[in-house]
Scaffold this active site. Structure first.
Site, PDB file in Angstrom:
ATOM      1  N   GLU A 155       0.828  -1.208   0.000  1.00 29.33           N
ATOM      2  CA  GLU A 155       0.000   0.000   0.000  1.00 29.33           C
ATOM      3  C   GLU A 155       0.868   1.266   0.000  1.00 29.33           C
ATOM      4  OE1 GLU A 155      -3.729   1.945   2.545  1.00 29.33           O
ATOM      5  OE2 GLU A 155      -2.344   0.548   3.521  1.00 29.33           O
ATOM      6  N   LYS A 197     -10.211   2.570  -2.052  1.00 33.92           N
ATOM      7  CA  LYS A 197     -10.362   2.031  -0.704  1.00 33.92           C
ATOM      8  C   LYS A 197     -11.661   2.501  -0.072  1.00 33.92           C
ATOM      9  CE  LYS A 197      -7.615   1.676   3.580  1.00 33.92           C
ATOM     10  NZ  LYS A 197      -6.288   2.041   4.160  1.00 33.92           N
ATOM     11  N   CYS A 235      -5.826  -2.750   2.512  1.00 39.15           N
ATOM     12  CA  CYS A 235      -5.514  -2.641   3.933  1.00 39.15           C
ATOM     13  C   CYS A 235      -6.724  -2.766   4.860  1.00 39.15           C
ATOM     14  CB  CYS A 235      -4.737  -1.354   4.208  1.00 39.15           C
ATOM     15  SG  CYS A 235      -3.809  -1.377   5.770  1.00 39.15           S
TER      16      CYS A 235
END
Length: 291
Positions: free
Chosen positions: A40, A113, A150
């Site tokens: 990431e 995300k 994540c």
């Protein structure tokens, strides 16, 4: 499929990070990788440890310089690359975005995300607008990739929605580490929980999982904390949660794992979780809490 990943440390010099990433991609490709997954926000230090408006200067459009850079690498070596970028969509609107580069250098798709954390040293809500593209796999020449990022990795709903749309692989570019004030025992519980929950996604959905974390210590520029010690431990798990490989907690690694992608279908025949879902009884899942 031969899946390669780079578990690396990051420094303040973006050009140095990109140079090492390019060298790593070239090496993995020459060793036979077909798909290469990066960690990431791999271009820079993890800037979310503080709230600083000047850090928005790190963001860039998509397509932009980084997609061009990694596109050239993908085309040169004939590999698919999963990147993770700080996207500038408009002034005041920025995203934490994974971009999948096809082996011809084109953009196969992107994912913004969806779950954005806000904790000490992880002030991501200051920087990132929650994703608005939904949970949709990205079709590539190596398969249908369920790319998440994540904090998304803690949510079974995200993995399930990718699986229901035909994802053949779940992929999580990651930047997560230890809080320095926690005891070694607590730190280990957190790392193991992180690994366990994602192996659970593999089992529940009958899919392989690839998670790539960064490694090394990055100081807190504000001095309010002792910084983050990223715990590495990047791993590849099979559709029954079996660990094919787990990387070191504190060393850089460049790894290729060869996965039999056809095995997932056989596992789903043994364990038909998707068949037995009670979709007529799950309406309350969209509520925050059930009173």
């Amino acid at each position: 499929m031969k899946i390669g990943f780079l578990q690396q440390h990051n420094v303040a010099d973006i050009k140095d990070n990109l140079r090492r990433l390019a060298e790593g991609v070239a090496d993995l490709a020459q060793r036979g990788a077909e798909l290469i997954v990066l960690q990431e926000l791999h271009n820079s230090l993890y800037f979310c440890q503080t709230e600083n408006v000047n850090h928005f200067d790190l963001a860039e459009p998509i397509p932009g310089p980084s997609t061009g850079f990694f596109g050239e690498l993908a085309k040169s070596y004939g590999v698919v690359i999963v990147t993770s970028l700080f996207e500038r969509r408009a002034a005041g609107v920025y995203h934490n975005t994974a971009v999948v580069i096809e082996r011809d250098g084109s953009i196969a798709g992107k994912y913004r995300k969806m779950h954005i954390p806000d904790d000490p040293a992880y002030y991501e809500k200051f920087y990132f607008t929650p994703g608005d593209l939904g949970f949709h796999p990205i079709q590539t020449s190596v398969g249908r990739l369920g790319v998440l990022v994540c904090w998304d990795q803690w949510y079974p709903e995200a993995a399930r929605l990718m699986a229901l749309q035909g994802a053949e692989l779940l992929i999580y570019p990651t930047a997560i580490g230890y809080e320095s004030s926690d005891t070694p025992e607590e730190q280990e519980r957190q790392r193991e929980a992180w690994t366990t929950v994602q192996r659970g996604h593999a089992v529940a959905n009958g899919l392989p999982v690839v998670t790539v974390n960064r490694v090394g210590h990055e100081p807190d520029p504000s001095g309010q904390t002792n910084g983050i010690e990223f715990w590495g431990s990047s791993f590849v798990a099979g559709p029954q949660g079996e660990l094919f490989y787990r990387a070191s907690k504190d060393e850089e690694e460049s790894i290729i794992v060869d996965i039999d992608m056809s095995r997932a279908e056989q596992v789903r025949r043994w364990w038909p979780f998707l068949r037995d879902r009670r979709i007529d009884k799950y309406g309350d899942i969209t509520k925050r809490l059930i009173d």
